[in-house]
Design a protein around this motif. Sequence first.
Motif, PDB file in Angstrom:
ATOM      1  N   LEU A  60       0.837  -1.193   0.000  1.00  0.00           N
ATOM      2  CA  LEU A  60       0.000   0.000   0.000  1.00  0.00           C
ATOM      3  C   LEU A  60       0.875   1.247   0.000  1.00  0.00           C
ATOM      4  O   LEU A  60       2.087   1.184   0.246  1.00  0.00           O
ATOM      5  CB  LEU A  60      -0.921  -0.018   1.219  1.00  0.00           C
ATOM      6  N   LYS A  61       0.267   2.396  -0.245  1.00  0.00           N
ATOM      7  CA  LYS A  61       1.017   3.653  -0.312  1.00  0.00           C
ATOM      8  C   LYS A  61       1.747   3.973   0.980  1.00  0.00           C
ATOM      9  O   LYS A  61       2.800   4.606   0.960  1.00  0.00           O
ATOM     10  CB  LYS A  61       0.080   4.804  -0.687  1.00  0.00           C
ATOM     11  N   TYR A  65       1.445  -3.857   3.855  1.00  0.00           N
ATOM     12  CA  TYR A  65       1.018  -4.820   2.850  1.00  0.00           C
ATOM     13  C   TYR A  65      -0.375  -5.333   3.157  1.00  0.00           C
ATOM     14  O   TYR A  65      -0.799  -5.383   4.311  1.00  0.00           O
ATOM     15  CB  TYR A  65       1.988  -6.015   2.803  1.00  0.00           C
ATOM     16  N   THR A  66      -1.060  -5.729   2.114  1.00  0.00           N
ATOM     17  CA  THR A  66      -2.358  -6.377   2.226  1.00  0.00           C
ATOM     18  C   THR A  66      -2.420  -7.470   1.161  1.00  0.00           C
ATOM     19  O   THR A  66      -1.575  -7.526   0.273  1.00  0.00           O
ATOM     20  CB  THR A  66      -3.508  -5.365   2.049  1.00  0.00           C
TER      21      THR A  66
END
Length: 174
Positions: A60-61, A65-66
Motif C-alpha cells: 500500500l502507499k 502490505y495487504t
Amino acid sequence: TGRVDSMSSGTDYNPEQNAKELGITLSDPPQPVATYVPGVLTTGSPALLFLSGQGPRKQLKDGTYTFVTGTVGADLSVEQGYEAARLTAICLLQQLKKHLGNLNRVRRVVKVLGLVRSHSDFEQHPQVINGASDLFVAIFGERGRHARSAVGVGSLPRGIAVEIEIIVEVEPFN
C-alpha cells in the motif's frame, strides 16, 4: 517441443535485469504464517527448489502490505484475478531471490500449480493463472515456460483470491 536447453549460459540471460526493467522490486518476502518452510532445495542432479504456495500480496502507499481477497468471477473480474496471480508471482520471485541470492541461478521454471478461489461454474482458471505464467516468461524468457495446472477451489487461506506454488531447476551450489 517444450524442451529448453537449461544448461546453456547465454550472455543475454539476466532475470535480475529483466525484473528491474519491469519495475519489480524484490524486497524481503513475508515469513510463513503456519508450520511450514517457504522452500526446500534438493541437492541432487538436477538441483530443484520447491517453493510453498504464496498469495497475492501488494504494498500500500503507506508501506504496509495487504492481500488481494475475494472470489474470482464474483467479487473479482478475470482481469483482477490475472493481476492477483501476477502479484503472487512477484512474491514467488522474492522467495527465489531469498533462497538463491540471485535470480540468474534459475535454470528453468519447471512446474506451476495455480489455485483460483472461484465458484463451481467458473471456467477461466487458465486465464487467471496466466498472470503468473506471463510474468515468469517476461523475467526468465524461454526458461520461464513451464508445465502448469490451474485449478478452481472454494476457499483459500485468509480469503485470498489466488495461491501459487512453483518448482524450479537451479544452478547447483558448489
